[in-house]
Design a protein around this motif. Structure first.
Motif, PDB file in Angstrom:
ATOM      1  N   LEU A 164      26.175 -16.993  18.929  1.00 20.51           N
ATOM      2  CA  LEU A 164      24.973 -17.189  19.560  1.00 20.51           C
ATOM      3  C   LEU A 164      24.984 -18.740  19.591  1.00 20.51           C
ATOM      4  N   THR A 196      15.591 -20.368  21.566  1.00 20.96           N
ATOM      5  CA  THR A 196      15.103 -19.072  21.497  1.00 20.96           C
ATOM      6  C   THR A 196      15.968 -18.209  20.502  1.00 20.96           C
ATOM      7  N   ALA A 197      17.066 -18.229  20.828  1.00 28.14           N
ATOM      8  CA  ALA A 197      17.973 -17.422  19.770  1.00 28.14           C
ATOM      9  C   ALA A 197      17.569 -17.710  18.095  1.00 28.14           C
ATOM     10  N   LEU A 242      22.007 -21.732  13.447  1.00 25.57           N
ATOM     11  CA  LEU A 242      22.942 -20.321  13.631  1.00 25.57           C
ATOM     12  C   LEU A 242      24.188 -20.517  13.295  1.00 25.57           C
ATOM     13  N   MET A 253      25.350 -14.726  14.499  1.00 29.08           N
ATOM     14  CA  MET A 253      24.860 -16.060  14.524  1.00 29.08           C
ATOM     15  C   MET A 253      25.707 -17.189  15.023  1.00 29.08           C
ATOM     16  N   PHE A 313      25.629 -20.575  23.265  1.00 25.81           N
ATOM     17  CA  PHE A 313      24.368 -21.341  23.663  1.00 25.81           C
ATOM     18  C   PHE A 313      24.740 -22.900  23.585  1.00 25.81           C
ATOM     19  N   VAL A 352      14.138 -16.418  17.456  1.00 27.21           N
ATOM     20  CA  VAL A 352      13.887 -14.713  17.624  1.00 27.21           C
ATOM     21  C   VAL A 352      14.500 -14.500  15.892  1.00 27.21           C
ATOM     22  N   LEU A 353      15.492 -15.032  15.738  1.00 27.37           N
ATOM     23  CA  LEU A 353      16.181 -14.496  14.570  1.00 27.37           C
ATOM     24  C   LEU A 353      15.429 -14.924  13.278  1.00 27.37           C
ATOM     25  N   PRO A 383      17.786 -21.541  25.284  1.00 23.78           N
ATOM     26  CA  PRO A 383      18.460 -20.429  24.820  1.00 23.78           C
ATOM     27  C   PRO A 383      18.735 -20.515  23.415  1.00 23.78           C
ATOM     28  N   LEU A 384      19.338 -21.560  23.001  1.00 29.32           N
ATOM     29  CA  LEU A 384      19.976 -21.840  21.798  1.00 29.32           C
ATOM     30  C   LEU A 384      18.544 -21.894  20.797  1.00 29.32           C
TER      31      LEU A 384
END
Length: 151
Positions: free
Chosen positions: A135, A15-16, A89, A132, A139, A19-20, A12-13
């Protein structure tokens, strides 16, 4: 004979961060699109006098758009690893919070005002910084994923 396939799974980390990165790339490109960027003809390379506004709201310049593109590329590159994604992030969020403070302090015709920022930009930078960092911290609470032992 069986072929070994290596399936890369993102946490998930990661992916975040990915996506950003995509979002920053899209925003950077849109900043160069007349119509989506109003006042396109008044866009300057840098400085507070740039008259271009992304979506008619966020003041942009060529430099500002290039920074968005660079942030996007960095996000995609750093999302390849868990640690890279975490750094992107958290530290990217810290940079956005510093940019928010910069935007609050440096306004108008000031020698240090090389990035055109308006109130909408400032508050978007604040939100991006918080999101940011949030997240990145949320994550990464469990730590890096462990690789399974080969059998």
């Amino acid at each position: 004979m069986s072929a070994h396939t290596h399936q890369m799974t993102r946490t998930p980390l990661q992916t975040a961060a990915f996506v950003l990165g995509i979002i920053f790339l899209v925003v950077g490109v849109l900043g160069f699109v007349p119509g989506i960027t109003t006042g396109y003809g008044a866009m300057k390379f840098a400085g507070h006098t740039s008259g271009a506004h992304l979506f008619g709201l966020f003041q942009v310049s060529v430099l500002h758009n290039l920074v968005h593109l660079a942030y996007g590329v960095a996000g995609l590159a750093m999302a390849r690893t868990w640690e890279g994604a975490r750094k992107y992030l958290v530290w990217g969020g810290v940079i956005y919070l510093l940019l928010w403070i910069y935007g609050l302090i440096v306004t108008g015709p000031h020698a240090a005002n090389f990035v055109p920022l308006n109130t909408a930009d400032n508050w978007l930078h604040f939100l991006l910084g918080i999101i940011m960092i949030g997240l990145g911290v949320a994550f990464s609470r469990r730590g890096a994923p462990r690789r399974p032992f080969a059998t």
